[in-house]
Scaffold this motif. Structure first.
Motif, PDB file in Angstrom:
ATOM      1  N   PRO A  66       0.574   5.387   0.582  1.00 27.42           N
ATOM      2  CA  PRO A  66      -0.396   6.330   1.138  1.00 27.42           C
ATOM      3  C   PRO A  66      -0.434   7.700   0.474  1.00 27.42           C
ATOM      4  CG  PRO A  66       1.530   6.278   2.536  1.00 27.42           C
ATOM      5  CD  PRO A  66       1.769   5.282   1.440  1.00 27.42           C
ATOM      6  N   MET A 120       2.932  -1.606   3.956  1.00 26.17           N
ATOM      7  CA  MET A 120       2.644  -0.231   3.559  1.00 26.17           C
ATOM      8  C   MET A 120       3.856   0.647   3.827  1.00 26.17           C
ATOM      9  SD  MET A 120      -0.421   2.364   4.798  1.00 26.17           S
ATOM     10  CE  MET A 120       0.408   3.164   6.175  1.00 26.17           C
ATOM     11  N   ARG A 170      -6.858   1.469   6.191  1.00 28.54           N
ATOM     12  CA  ARG A 170      -6.918   0.202   5.444  1.00 28.54           C
ATOM     13  C   ARG A 170      -5.919  -0.803   6.016  1.00 28.54           C
ATOM     14  NH1 ARG A 170      -7.168  -0.547  -1.097  1.00 28.54           N
ATOM     15  NH2 ARG A 170      -6.498  -2.709  -1.203  1.00 28.54           N
ATOM     16  N   ALA A 219      -5.105   5.340   3.962  1.00 29.74           N
ATOM     17  CA  ALA A 219      -4.268   4.148   3.767  1.00 29.74           C
ATOM     18  C   ALA A 219      -3.955   3.481   5.098  1.00 29.74           C
ATOM     19  CB  ALA A 219      -2.975   4.529   3.052  1.00 29.74           C
ATOM     20  N   LEU A 245       0.844  -1.194   0.000  1.00 33.80           N
ATOM     21  CA  LEU A 245       0.000   0.000   0.000  1.00 33.80           C
ATOM     22  C   LEU A 245       0.880   1.244   0.000  1.00 33.80           C
ATOM     23  CD1 LEU A 245      -2.637  -1.036   2.713  1.00 33.80           C
ATOM     24  CD2 LEU A 245      -2.788  -1.335   0.226  1.00 33.80           C
ATOM     25  N   ASN A 293      -2.014   2.490  -4.717  1.00 36.17           N
ATOM     26  CA  ASN A 293      -2.021   3.844  -4.150  1.00 36.17           C
ATOM     27  C   ASN A 293      -3.369   4.102  -3.501  1.00 36.17           C
ATOM     28  OD1 ASN A 293      -0.083   3.958  -6.668  1.00 36.17           O
ATOM     29  ND2 ASN A 293       0.526   5.637  -5.327  1.00 36.17           N
ATOM     30  N   VAL A 294      -3.360   4.368  -2.205  1.00 36.99           N
ATOM     31  CA  VAL A 294      -4.583   4.640  -1.447  1.00 36.99           C
ATOM     32  C   VAL A 294      -4.535   6.114  -1.054  1.00 36.99           C
ATOM     33  CG1 VAL A 294      -6.006   4.001   0.520  1.00 36.99           C
ATOM     34  CG2 VAL A 294      -4.585   2.272  -0.600  1.00 36.99           C
TER      35      VAL A 294
END
Length: 323
Positions: free
Chosen positions: A34, A90, A78, A75, A32, A66-67
């Motif tokens: 952020p 992440m 999540r 992110a 992930l 990409n969150v």
């Protein structure tokens, strides 16, 4: 503030159900990111993933996601909602520490599973090519004469590095940080657009995110924030702040985290993967190419560092009356 909290709450609810389904025997993983593509977290995470995939370090491939939202808080939510997921990681750093405070998130980075700090990164003072400020001295003088006339942009929320750096610089040169006009952008890509579109006068962010624009001459680098000058086209001639008579050294950092609730055995395996990645020639090349400082730490050392960084951010936000 209420509107901000409501907006964040809505975004967090959307993030809750966004997991990745894998077969029980799969070695594939998720990384992930952020912030937006092209930002510092994106560059760092994708570099690490590429090296781990190329060296078959994890035994599988990565899905990089990409969150975007709330300066990294979406992110982080999540990641926290993926409790027990042993195949998710992440990238995060100082910017996410700040955003968790700014958006009222109910947890801190060390509530996840800290794995490793990968790098430190210098910040730069950036202006568009046609800026009237030719040197850092030019900018500082204009800023001191009329703080309200200078619009500052950064790629992180209040409490993040792109916010902390101009606030500390302002204080160092005699400007009340509460007078700084700071505009938040979600990473280096949007900040670049703001600079090139003359929406802001000066940008503060990690230099590695702007190498292309600096090499082409679209942007100019007035100064860097670390102990030593950086190398690169459009970069090498830029002085440090201390060379320019400004008594300030500032660095950002980035690291890797797993969700909470994973086993100690898996935590050690993931740390081992990152240690193996760190020891490759490819990672050393990535450090050189991006001007990153090799500052690798894991385990309890990393956890202690996180607690110190949390206090660093909280103290600054309190001084600015933002907490």
């Amino acid at each position: 503030m209420l509107a901000t909290v409501v907006a964040l709450s809505s975004a967090l609810l959307l993030a809750t159900g966004c997991g990745v389904t894998r077969g029980a025997a799969s070695s594939d993983m998720t990384m992930l990111i952020p912030n937006s593509p092209g930002g510092g977290y994106d560059q760092t995470g994708r570099a690490a993933v590429a090296i781990m995939e190329h060296g078959d370090i994890t035994g599988g491939s990565f899905e990089v996601t990409n969150v975007i939202g709330a300066g990294g808080s979406v992110a982080m939510t999540r990641l926290m909602n993926a409790e027990g997921d042993e195949r998710t990681m992440m990238t995060a750093g100082l910017g996410v520490v700040g955003s968790l405070y700014s958006f009222g998130a109910p947890y801190k980075l060390d509530d996840a599973t800290p794995l490793a700090q990968l790098i430190e990164d210098q910040e730069g003072v950036l202006v568009p090519a046609d800026s009237p400020y030719q040197t850092i001295d030019d900018l500082v003088k204009a800023w001191q004469d009329d703080p309200d006339s200078i619009v500052v942009g950064g790629g992180s929320s209040p409490g993040g590095p792109d916010h902390l750096f101009p606030m500390q610089l302002a204080g160092t040169v005699g400007i009340d940080p509460r007078d700084v006009r700071y505009v938040v952008y979600d990473g280096g890509g949007p900040l670049t657009s703001a600079l090139l579109g003359n929406k802001i006068d000066v940008g503060f962010s990690g230099v590695g995110e702007f190498t292309g624009q600096l090499a082409s001459g679209e942007l100019r680098l007035l100064a860097v924030s670390g102990q030593e000058r950086l190398e690169g086209e459009g970069i090498s001639d830029s002085p440090t702040l201390t060379e320019s008579g400004i008594d300030l050294v500032f660095t950002n950092w980035r690291g890797v985290f797993a969700p909470p609730g994973i086993s100690e055995e898996r935590r050690d395996e993931l740390i081992g993967m990152l240690e193996e990645m760190h020891d490759t020639d490819e990672w050393q090349q990535a450090l050189d190419d991006n001007g990153w400082i090799d500052e690798f730490k894991t385990g309890d050392d990393f956890t202690t560092f996180l607690q110190e960084q949390d206090q660093r951010v909280a103290t600054t936000l309190e001084e600015l009356d933002l907490l």
